[in-house]
Design a protein around this motif. Structure first.
Motif, mmCIF file in Angstrom:
data_model
loop_
_atom_site.group_PDB
_atom_site.id
_atom_site.type_symbol
_atom_site.label_atom_id
_atom_site.label_comp_id
_atom_site.label_asym_id
_atom_site.label_seq_id
_atom_site.Cartn_x
_atom_site.Cartn_y
_atom_site.Cartn_z
ATOM 1 N N PHE A 1 11.120 18.111 -7.359
ATOM 2 C CA PHE A 1 11.871 16.912 -7.177
ATOM 3 C C PHE A 1 11.464 17.128 -5.700
ATOM 4 C CE2 PHE A 1 14.987 14.652 -5.442
ATOM 5 C CZ PHE A 1 14.341 13.656 -5.717
ATOM 6 N N MET A 2 11.874 18.685 -5.001
ATOM 7 C CA MET A 2 12.258 18.906 -3.883
ATOM 8 C C MET A 2 10.553 19.104 -3.285
ATOM 9 S SD MET A 2 13.882 19.720 -1.090
ATOM 10 C CE MET A 2 15.382 19.661 -1.693
ATOM 11 N N ASP A 3 10.014 19.265 -3.266
ATOM 12 C CA ASP A 3 8.456 19.589 -3.297
ATOM 13 C C ASP A 3 7.990 18.607 -3.241
ATOM 14 O OD1 ASP A 3 8.409 22.390 -3.270
ATOM 15 O OD2 ASP A 3 7.932 22.405 -5.083
ATOM 16 N N PHE A 4 8.289 17.489 -3.956
ATOM 17 C CA PHE A 4 8.021 16.064 -4.226
ATOM 18 C C PHE A 4 8.173 15.190 -2.848
ATOM 19 C CE2 PHE A 4 8.104 11.902 -6.165
ATOM 20 C CZ PHE A 4 6.651 10.964 -5.677
ATOM 21 N N MET A 5 9.811 15.142 -2.752
ATOM 22 C CA MET A 5 9.986 14.576 -1.856
ATOM 23 C C MET A 5 9.762 14.810 -0.123
ATOM 24 S SD MET A 5 14.418 14.585 -1.192
ATOM 25 C CE MET A 5 14.442 16.475 -0.276
ATOM 26 N N ILE B 1 0.666 -1.027 -0.211
ATOM 27 C CA ILE B 1 0.327 -0.457 -0.178
ATOM 28 C C ILE B 1 1.112 1.038 0.527
ATOM 29 C CG2 ILE B 1 -0.148 0.186 2.918
ATOM 30 C CD1 ILE B 1 -2.830 1.391 -0.239
ATOM 31 N N TYR B 2 1.641 1.641 0.296
ATOM 32 C CA TYR B 2 2.886 2.256 0.660
ATOM 33 C C TYR B 2 3.587 2.593 -0.699
ATOM 34 C CZ TYR B 2 3.957 2.070 5.617
ATOM 35 O OH TYR B 2 4.404 1.435 6.838
ATOM 36 N N VAL B 3 3.516 1.988 -1.553
ATOM 37 C CA VAL B 3 3.956 1.755 -2.905
ATOM 38 C C VAL B 3 3.121 2.393 -3.688
ATOM 39 C CG1 VAL B 3 4.731 0.555 -5.126
ATOM 40 C CG2 VAL B 3 5.697 -0.016 -2.804
ATOM 41 N N LEU B 4 1.825 1.518 -3.240
ATOM 42 C CA LEU B 4 0.234 2.445 -4.439
ATOM 43 C C LEU B 4 -0.047 3.767 -3.807
ATOM 44 C CD1 LEU B 4 -1.983 1.266 -6.399
ATOM 45 C CD2 LEU B 4 -2.969 0.981 -3.983
ATOM 46 N N LEU B 5 -0.041 4.246 -2.790
ATOM 47 C CA LEU B 5 -0.026 5.936 -2.569
ATOM 48 C C LEU B 5 1.325 6.503 -2.823
ATOM 49 C CD1 LEU B 5 -1.573 5.488 1.327
ATOM 50 C CD2 LEU B 5 -2.905 6.144 -0.534
ATOM 51 N N PHE B 6 2.313 5.608 -3.389
ATOM 52 C CA PHE B 6 3.350 7.012 -3.942
ATOM 53 C C PHE B 6 3.226 6.989 -5.122
ATOM 54 C CE2 PHE B 6 7.741 7.531 -5.298
ATOM 55 C CZ PHE B 6 7.874 8.394 -4.149
ATOM 56 N N ILE B 7 2.915 5.555 -5.835
ATOM 57 C CA ILE B 7 2.710 6.050 -7.106
ATOM 58 C C ILE B 7 1.130 7.316 -7.436
ATOM 59 C CG2 ILE B 7 1.652 4.810 -8.896
ATOM 60 C CD1 ILE B 7 3.799 2.506 -8.240
ATOM 61 N N GLU C 1 -2.102 20.576 -4.528
ATOM 62 C CA GLU C 1 -2.540 22.086 -3.424
ATOM 63 C C GLU C 1 -1.051 22.707 -3.795
ATOM 64 O OE1 GLU C 1 -3.487 21.010 0.434
ATOM 65 O OE2 GLU C 1 -5.433 20.660 0.095
ATOM 66 N N GLU C 2 -0.064 21.951 -3.839
ATOM 67 C CA GLU C 2 1.452 22.901 -4.085
ATOM 68 C C GLU C 2 1.322 23.061 -5.314
ATOM 69 O OE1 GLU C 2 4.114 23.685 -2.126
ATOM 70 O OE2 GLU C 2 2.449 23.267 -0.448
ATOM 71 N N GLY C 3 0.898 22.326 -5.793
ATOM 72 C CA GLY C 3 1.254 22.739 -7.347
ATOM 73 C C GLY C 3 -0.030 23.895 -8.220
ATOM 74 N N GLN C 4 -1.457 23.439 -7.621
ATOM 75 C CA GLN C 4 -2.089 24.794 -7.736
ATOM 76 C C GLN C 4 -2.662 24.611 -8.466
ATOM 77 O OE1 GLN C 4 -1.382 29.253 -6.385
ATOM 78 N NE2 GLN C 4 0.772 29.035 -7.299
ATOM 79 N N ILE C 5 -3.283 22.625 -8.652
ATOM 80 C CA ILE C 5 -3.694 21.866 -9.829
ATOM 81 C C ILE C 5 -5.465 21.476 -8.944
ATOM 82 C CG2 ILE C 5 -2.330 22.273 -11.159
ATOM 83 C CD1 ILE C 5 -2.913 19.209 -11.015
ATOM 84 N N MET C 6 -5.621 21.407 -7.878
ATOM 85 C CA MET C 6 -6.865 21.763 -7.417
ATOM 86 C C MET C 6 -7.783 22.004 -7.294
ATOM 87 S SD MET C 6 -7.724 19.262 -5.053
ATOM 88 C CE MET C 6 -6.642 18.545 -3.692
ATOM 89 N N ILE D 1 0.343 9.392 4.511
ATOM 90 C CA ILE D 1 0.788 9.070 2.768
ATOM 91 C C ILE D 1 -0.349 9.636 2.077
ATOM 92 C CG2 ILE D 1 1.939 7.257 0.949
ATOM 93 C CD1 ILE D 1 3.469 5.759 3.199
ATOM 94 N N ALA D 2 -1.667 8.715 2.464
ATOM 95 C CA ALA D 2 -2.279 9.534 1.572
ATOM 96 C C ALA D 2 -2.626 10.515 1.356
ATOM 97 C CB ALA D 2 -3.440 8.505 2.313
ATOM 98 N N ARG D 3 -2.668 11.744 2.826
ATOM 99 C CA ARG D 3 -2.703 13.131 2.504
ATOM 100 C C ARG D 3 -1.985 13.326 1.546
ATOM 101 N NH1 ARG D 3 -5.055 17.812 2.028
ATOM 102 N NH2 ARG D 3 -4.522 19.479 3.241
ATOM 103 N N SER D 4 -0.358 12.983 1.552
ATOM 104 C CA SER D 4 0.300 14.235 0.372
ATOM 105 C C SER D 4 0.039 13.649 -0.828
ATOM 106 C CB SER D 4 1.972 12.600 0.289
ATOM 107 O OG SER D 4 1.435 11.329 -0.013
ATOM 108 N N VAL D 5 -1.403 13.468 -1.410
ATOM 109 C CA VAL D 5 -1.636 13.367 -2.548
ATOM 110 C C VAL D 5 -2.074 14.947 -3.128
ATOM 111 C CG1 VAL D 5 -3.507 12.232 -4.082
ATOM 112 C CG2 VAL D 5 -1.834 11.136 -3.038
ATOM 113 N N ALA D 6 -2.792 14.590 -2.092
ATOM 114 C CA ALA D 6 -3.584 16.000 -1.482
ATOM 115 C C ALA D 6 -2.677 17.197 -1.624
ATOM 116 C CB ALA D 6 -4.991 16.191 -1.037
#
Length: 479
Positions: free
Chosen positions: A75-79, A25-31, A348-353, A339-344
């Protein structure tokens, strides 16, 4: 002659090979988080202005959407997305830890075992009847105080009960998760979804009570029949259980419980048990009258664990050790929430929500009027993947959907009902729902197995939602 060593090497079974191919599930959410980051390079950035909303929470101005300079996730934001997600979801992560610790204290006192033993003996000759009783009870609680996260509380109690009655972990988790999701969806008195949505839409709070009660009755009936059908199949042939392998140790531990002498509580345990309804009453009052949420509930559960442990005869050291052990048991579930929260966070960081919400709102506006309410439900379902918070989704989407409903000839009450259906059922389907994934970890159930179990019922519920929305639209339902 010495046998070749290769003969002693364990050969994985087809089931084990299949399990190894399943992504963690970690891998799935990371993807999923990575795909969200990719979208920030493809979808134009945009933003709504934030304005004060109901109960002091921030909402959006639906007429303020503007495109902004692209800010794709680096990459830094994603990290940093997962650590930031952990911090952002700290309330529910902390809540999950406290639930695990509090229940471990209750286990050490043995009052859970006593309660499970009594329930199992009471229902051992009519065990199937306990399913609709518990489903209705939990649904009523959830539709009143709007906390589907209480499924995290129910699961540790239900699993030993249903294993001892000859069922499986999936039956127990199904009752806990489906009941709370149904109560939350119907939202008869749900302050976090219906209450906020009606305030945003300018409607009387909790108006439309009658139809929402009918919705609750219908979906609880369907959910009960579905789980009872599965439970009967497992009772007849345990090998058909989705969790047959996972429940092996649990079956050894609980299957012969009813053959043993009945467990009897000591005087101290009886006093401790008598405090539980008091704590539950405080919980309901706090949520409904004082606006409590996870931090306040966590504080109450800490106090509850300590007090009940001491009354039952545990030393402070044993209470602390029990909390620590409980924290360890739910660690994976708590991490999944972050990890699930990282998707949102990425969106939000990319300002596309806001761009996604704005685009989906416009999409509904181009549908034929007869499909408008169903389109709203579909859009809310899609948005729930990215905003798996009922109140958060209401604050973002209802300022758009309420005036859009006026333009499309749909009543605002119907638009709120579409939001309820699109938001509620998906809470126990999408892997971005943190509390849901934590509940599966506590139950020892993989997400893919849950999807196999729940997806037919999910589509049934969506069909029921469409029927109610058609009725509401044809009758011009205003509550």
């Amino acid at each position: 002659m010495e046998q070749p060593k290769s003969q002693n090497i364990h050969k994985p079974s087809p089931l084990e090979k299949k399990k190894d191919r399943m992504p963690h599930i970690y891998v799935l959410l990371f993807i999923i988080s990575g795909l969200a980051a990719l979208l920030t390079y493809l979808i134009p950035a945009g933003s709504f202005e934030r304005v004060p909303g109901p109960n002091g929470r921030e909402s959006i101005d639906p007429n303020s959407f503007t495109t902004v300079d692209a800010s794709p996730v680096s990459f830094m934001d994603f990290m940093l997305a997962i650590p930031v997600g952990m911090a952002s979801a700290s309330e529910i992560i902390f809540f999950t830890f406290i639930i695990g610790g509090m229940f471990m204290v209750l286990r050490r006192t043995e009052i859970i075992e006593i309660g499970v033993d009594r329930l199992a003996r009471k229902f051992q000759h009519k065990s199937i009847a306990v399913i609709p009783v518990l489903l209705t009870l939990f649904a009523v609680v959830a539709t009143t105080i709007g906390t589907p996260e209480l499924s995290l509380v129910y699961i540790p109690v239900l699993i030993p009960l249903f294993i001892s009655l000859g069922y499986d972990s999936m039956t127990a988790a199904g009752i806990a998760l489906i009941s709370t999701a149904l109560g939350f969806t119907a939202g008869v008195m749900n302050p976090g979804t219906v209450g906020i949505s009606q305030q945003i839409s300018g409607l009387e709070t909790y108006s439309g009570f009658g139809l929402r009660v009918v919705v609750l009755v219908v979906i609880v009936l369907i959910g009960s029949l579905y789980i009872m059908r599965y439970a009967k199949k497992i009772k007849q042939d345990p090998s058909k259980s989705y969790t047959h392998e996972e429940d092996e140790i649990k079956r050894v531990k609980y299957k012969d419980a009813l053959k043993q002498p009945a467990k009897r509580a000591t005087k101290r345990q009886l006093v401790a048990i008598s405090t539980l309804p008091i704590f539950f009453g405080i919980l309901v009052y706090g949520v409904t009258q004082l606006g409590w949420f996870m931090l306040e509930m966590s504080g109450l559960f800490i106090f509850m664990g300590i007090l009940v442990g001491i009354i039952s005869g545990l030393s402070l050291t044993k209470v602390c050790e029990a909390f620590t052990e409980g924290f360890r048991e739910v660690l994976m579930g708590a991490i999944i929430i972050g990890i699930a929260r990282s998707v949102a966070i990425v969106l939000e960081e990319g300002q596309i929500m806001d761009t996604i919400v704005y685009g989906l709102g416009n999409l509904v506006g181009h549908l034929p009027s007869t499909l408008s309410a169903i389109g709203m439900m579909t859009v809310q379902l899609f948005i729930n993947f990215f905003i798996p918070s009922g109140s958060g989704q209401a604050l973002v989407t209802m300022p758009i959907m309420a005036p859009l409903a006026d333009m499309l000839g749909v009543t605002r009450q119907t638009a709120i009902l579409a939001f309820q259906f699109g938001d509620g059922f998906a809470h126990i389907l999408f892997p971005t729902s943190g509390y849901f994934m934590a509940a599966l970890v506590i139950a020892g159930i993989g997400w893919t197995k849950w999807v196999k179990f729940f997806s037919p019922l999910f589509f049934i519920f969506m069909g029921v939602g469409i029927v109610f929305l058609i009725y509401a639209q044809l009758t011009g339902w205003t509550g």
